[in-house]
Design an enzyme around this catalytic site. Structure first.
Site: not given
Ligand code: AMP
Length: 306
Positions: A55-56, A59, A171-172, A174, A177, A208, A210
């Site tokens: 997480l960052h 998230h 998140g936008e 993706d 998605q 940002m 992971s």
């Molecule tokens: P992930 O762990 O990469 O599957 O991401 C989980 C959720 O966090 C997804 O809905 C991503 O679109 C969102 N997310 C990842 N990075 C960002 C970011 N930099 N800003 C906003 N949402 C994010």
């Protein structure tokens, strides 16, 4: 079920105990479900943030929004095997559950972490359902990551059925998605509202992610090209044709020895089809996928209305 307090058993006495009790890690859906059932007896709504962990702040911004709008928030942390078409990418995906729990701990509110193993979610059939998302799945990421959105749809359908959230936050970052999830809940008739959240960026503009943890210092610094190219396209969008913008973006990446462009596309936000030319009334976004070494980075940006 494992309480976060266990991780910190030695120092628990010295810390605010009530605060520690506000976050728990569940590895099994039965225990998560029974805790959710008891919490929602008081008619609390459930916000859900699906993640793959590591997480960052991006998230966390989703979790914060979910906490603002719901009585209880579930954050799932699960590296979903069925959405990876590359075994090495799956293996190397960072897994940092304790650090993730610590980070979520910094937020105020009732958060439950669901961190299942593959069997708890999938049983012994680790396979994807086959979805028809009306063509959204064939655009961009779909072209380059075979079966990716079937895997995403499958795991989210399973998670939604365990958690039964009122609202789910995506998140936008993706964007494809996000649009596919909106279609998924219609197909699966799931009673959940999908909330889109804006992209959080590093100070030099890189979105940002992971995966950024795996970049070298130099790759991290140079990856701002993705953001600056998207910004340039955004600025020039009213004046230039789609073909000219495509050329400008491709040229910017050709000049960089640090990034290899996989695709740059300007697409209609509703159907995600590549735009050939601008049409009044349609809304567009620019999308990029590029490699820094072997790390695949994606980003996108809204374009001005015409
Ligand atoms: P992930 O762990 O990469 O599957 O991401 C989980 C959720 O966090 C997804 O809905 C991503 O679109 C969102 N997310 C990842 N990075 C960002 C970011 N930099 N800003 C906003 N949402 C994010």
């Amino acid at each position: 079920m494992r309480k976060i307090t266990k991780i910190y058993a030695d120092c628990a006495l010295y810390l605010n105990f009530a605060r520690f009790l506000s976050i728990m890690i569940y590895h099994q859906q039965e225990s998560l479900r029974s805790q959710l059932d008891s919490l929602t007896q008081k008619k609390r709504s459930i916000g859900f943030v699906p993640t793959m962990g590591a997480l960052h702040k991006g998230h966390l911004s989703l979790v914060e929004k979910a906490l603002e709008e719901n009585g209880v928030v579930v954050v799932s942390i699960f590296v979903n095997p069925t959405q990876f078409d590359n075994a090495s990418d799956l293996k190397k995906y960072p897994r940092t559950l304790e650090a993730d729990a610590k980070l979520l701990q910094t937020l105020k509110g009732t958060i439950l972490i669901y961190a299942p193993d593959v069997e708890d979610l999938y049983g012994n059939q680790v396979v994807s359902k086959s979805y028809n998302f009306g063509g959204l799945e064939h655009a961009m990421e779909g072209k380059y990551r075979s079966g990716h959105f079937d895997g995403v749809g499958t795991v989210l359908n399973l998670l939604f059925r365990v958690i039964r959230p009122t609202r789910a936050y995506f998140g936008e970052k993706d964007f494809q998605q996000l649009q596919i999830v909106r279609r998924l809940v219609e197909i699966e008739k799931l009673p959940v509202s999908i909330v889109g959240c804006s992209i959080l960026r590093e100070s030099h503009g890189l979105a940002m992610s992971s995966r950024n943890q795996r970049l070298t210092k130099l790759q991290f610094e140079k990856a701002d090209l993705i953001y600056h190219t998207l910004k340039k396209v955004q600025k020039l969008f009213p004046k230039k044709s789609i073909a000219q913008l495509q050329q400008i973006a491709e040229e910017a990446f050709r000049e960089s020895p640090h990034l290899e462009l996989e695709y740059f596309e300007i697409a209609n936000i509703q159907n995600l089809k590549t735009a050939q030319r601008k049409r009044k009334g349609n809304e567009y976004r620019a999308f990029v996928a590029a490699y820094a070494g072997e790390i695949r980075l994606i980003d996108n940006m809204e374009l001005p209305k015409i």
